[in-house]
Write an enzyme that holds these catalytic residues in place. Structure first.
Site, PDB file in Angstrom:
ATOM      1  N   ARG A 182       0.579  -1.650  -0.427  1.00  0.00           N
ATOM      2  CA  ARG A 182       0.063   0.058  -0.089  1.00  0.00           C
ATOM      3  C   ARG A 182       0.946   1.084  -0.186  1.00  0.00           C
ATOM      4  O   ARG A 182       0.886   1.649  -0.372  1.00  0.00           O
ATOM      5  CB  ARG A 182      -0.803  -0.002   0.812  1.00  0.00           C
ATOM      6  CG  ARG A 182      -2.394   0.620   0.975  1.00  0.00           C
ATOM      7  CD  ARG A 182      -1.859   2.338   1.415  1.00  0.00           C
ATOM      8  NE  ARG A 182      -0.851   2.847   2.659  1.00  0.00           N
ATOM      9  CZ  ARG A 182      -1.038   4.131   3.071  1.00  0.00           C
ATOM     10  NH1 ARG A 182      -0.707   4.884   2.258  1.00  0.00           N
ATOM     11  NH2 ARG A 182       0.020   4.229   4.619  1.00  0.00           N
ATOM     12  N   ASP A 183       1.505   1.891   1.466  1.00  0.00           N
ATOM     13  CA  ASP A 183       2.156   2.776   1.727  1.00  0.00           C
ATOM     14  C   ASP A 183       3.255   2.713   0.236  1.00  0.00           C
ATOM     15  O   ASP A 183       4.005   4.067  -0.038  1.00  0.00           O
ATOM     16  CB  ASP A 183       3.209   3.059   2.857  1.00  0.00           C
ATOM     17  CG  ASP A 183       3.281   4.721   2.569  1.00  0.00           C
ATOM     18  OD1 ASP A 183       3.112   5.201   2.071  1.00  0.00           O
ATOM     19  OD2 ASP A 183       4.248   4.716   3.821  1.00  0.00           O
ATOM     20  N   HIS A 220      10.817   7.411   6.927  1.00  0.00           N
ATOM     21  CA  HIS A 220      11.308   7.296   5.694  1.00  0.00           C
ATOM     22  C   HIS A 220      12.661   7.669   5.580  1.00  0.00           C
ATOM     23  O   HIS A 220      13.047   8.161   6.708  1.00  0.00           O
ATOM     24  CB  HIS A 220      10.375   8.550   4.441  1.00  0.00           C
ATOM     25  CG  HIS A 220       9.253   8.145   4.537  1.00  0.00           C
ATOM     26  ND1 HIS A 220       8.539   7.597   3.574  1.00  0.00           N
ATOM     27  CD2 HIS A 220       7.870   7.826   5.444  1.00  0.00           C
ATOM     28  CE1 HIS A 220       7.686   7.435   3.248  1.00  0.00           C
ATOM     29  NE2 HIS A 220       6.498   7.897   4.594  1.00  0.00           N
ATOM     30  N   ASN A 228      10.751   4.293   2.069  1.00  0.00           N
ATOM     31  CA  ASN A 228      10.165   4.634   3.131  1.00  0.00           C
ATOM     32  C   ASN A 228      11.496   3.388   3.660  1.00  0.00           C
ATOM     33  O   ASN A 228      11.938   2.804   2.757  1.00  0.00           O
ATOM     34  CB  ASN A 228       9.089   2.704   3.968  1.00  0.00           C
ATOM     35  CG  ASN A 228       7.755   3.403   3.563  1.00  0.00           C
ATOM     36  OD1 ASN A 228       6.775   4.121   4.670  1.00  0.00           O
ATOM     37  ND2 ASN A 228       7.026   4.079   2.295  1.00  0.00           N
ATOM     38  N   CYS A 280       5.479   9.989  -0.676  1.00  0.00           N
ATOM     39  CA  CYS A 280       4.378  10.661  -0.402  1.00  0.00           C
ATOM     40  C   CYS A 280       3.890  11.672  -1.030  1.00  0.00           C
ATOM     41  O   CYS A 280       5.077  12.918  -1.757  1.00  0.00           O
ATOM     42  CB  CYS A 280       3.804  11.229   1.241  1.00  0.00           C
ATOM     43  SG  CYS A 280       2.618  11.933   1.390  1.00  0.00           S
ATOM     44  N   HIS A 289       7.920   4.965  12.115  1.00  0.00           N
ATOM     45  CA  HIS A 289       7.338   4.662  10.730  1.00  0.00           C
ATOM     46  C   HIS A 289       8.332   5.496   9.852  1.00  0.00           C
ATOM     47  O   HIS A 289       8.203   7.201   9.861  1.00  0.00           O
ATOM     48  CB  HIS A 289       5.864   4.964  11.058  1.00  0.00           C
ATOM     49  CG  HIS A 289       5.721   5.075   8.653  1.00  0.00           C
ATOM     50  ND1 HIS A 289       4.623   3.737   8.575  1.00  0.00           N
ATOM     51  CD2 HIS A 289       5.844   5.899   7.420  1.00  0.00           C
ATOM     52  CE1 HIS A 289       5.198   4.499   6.941  1.00  0.00           C
ATOM     53  NE2 HIS A 289       5.587   5.138   6.898  1.00  0.00           N
TER      54      HIS A 289
END
Length: 284
Positions: free
Chosen positions: A15-16, A208, A248, A239, A206
């Protein structure tokens, strides 16, 4: 220094990781990636988002991906940015959802065209509905360290969103360095303070890797007491509403680092290497 015996890695690549890719990844290949990731031993995977295809074309096949995840009995998470998305997830039989709110006002406006206050108010109704259906709720707080539009993000800005999530019964909260500008010092201080204020809350880090600091930030988060981390296969990600943000933190590199420090993840490195190679082929 403190090193736990075990940490949990939550894979967010499908997803991300893929959401920012301009060329649509065929659904069959997404399914194959998810299948390969499930074979690594990773416990949970964020696989899809019920968002309008015009906003994120890469997630247009969310319904089919969810059905596939159910078929293979996968423990998976689906992003539900609003009430309509939540209803779609409920209708699809999803058991774990994720909702996000930015700690930066400008980012939140650009991302979902709403103020933080408006987003928090919608969350009240969403969380209540999710609990009616016994869903596991993950709360994402984006831009927790700095913002490409506003610069430094204060702790109070982050705490505002976190406190709202805690008060309304979120099961875990992922604290995001969305544009990858955090350093170990602020990571340690911010997580330490969050854990002191909310000792019964499960926090996830989380990161990056825009500046190459993500692995050092992981160590800092561990020292603060964090034992759950989001990561993306092959470092996929970025993003669309965070200019300059890159991928990420890489699942493969993160697992290698943790294992070399004798921290267990439950993930098999050989299987992970195969998934990593496959993921790279998807974007090449």
């Amino acid at each position: 220094m403190y090193f736990p015996k075990e940490v949990e890695i939550i894979e967010v690549g499908p997803r991300d990781g893929l959401q920012n890719e301009s060329q649509f990844v065929p659904t069959a290949l997404k399914k194959e990636l998810i299948k390969k990731l499930s074979a690594t031993g990773v416990r949970r995977i964020e696989t899809a988002s019920f968002v309008h295809p015009r906003a994120v074309p890469q997630m247009a096949d969310a319904q089919e991906i969810v059905e596939f995840c159910k078929e293979i009995n996968l423990d998976f998470i689906v992003l539900t940015p609003n009430m309509k998305a939540l209803q779609l997830a409920i209708d699809a039989g999803v058991k774990q959802i994720a909702v996000f709110v930015g700690a930066s006002e400008t980012f939140n406006q650009k991302n979902i065209n709403r103020s933080i206050e408006e987003s928090l108010q919608e969350c009240v109704n969403m969380f209540a509905k999710a609990k009616e259906h016994n869903l596991f709720i993950r709360g994402y707080v984006s831009m927790c360290f700095s913002c490409p539009y506003e610069g430094a993000v204060s702790f109070d800005q982050v705490e505002r969103v976190v406190r709202h999530f805690v008060q309304h019964g979120v099961d875990e909260i992922s604290i995001g360095d969305t544009n990858g500008q955090a350093t170990p010092k602020i990571v340690y201080e911010r997580f330490k303070r969050l854990l002191e204020l909310f000792p019964n809350t499960v926090f996830v880090a989380h990161f990056h890797d825009t500046n190459g600091f993500a692995y050092a930030n992981t160590i800092a988060a561990i020292q603060a007491g964090i034992k759950k981390f989001d990561s993306s296969i092959a470092g996929l990600g970025g993003c669309p509403f965070s200019p300059g943000a890159t991928g990420n933190i890489s699942t493969k590199k993160l697992v290698e680092l943790l294992h070399k420090m004798d921290i267990e993840t439950g993930i098999d490195e050989q299987s992970l290497q195969l998934a990593n190679q496959f993921a790279k082929q998807l974007i090449d």
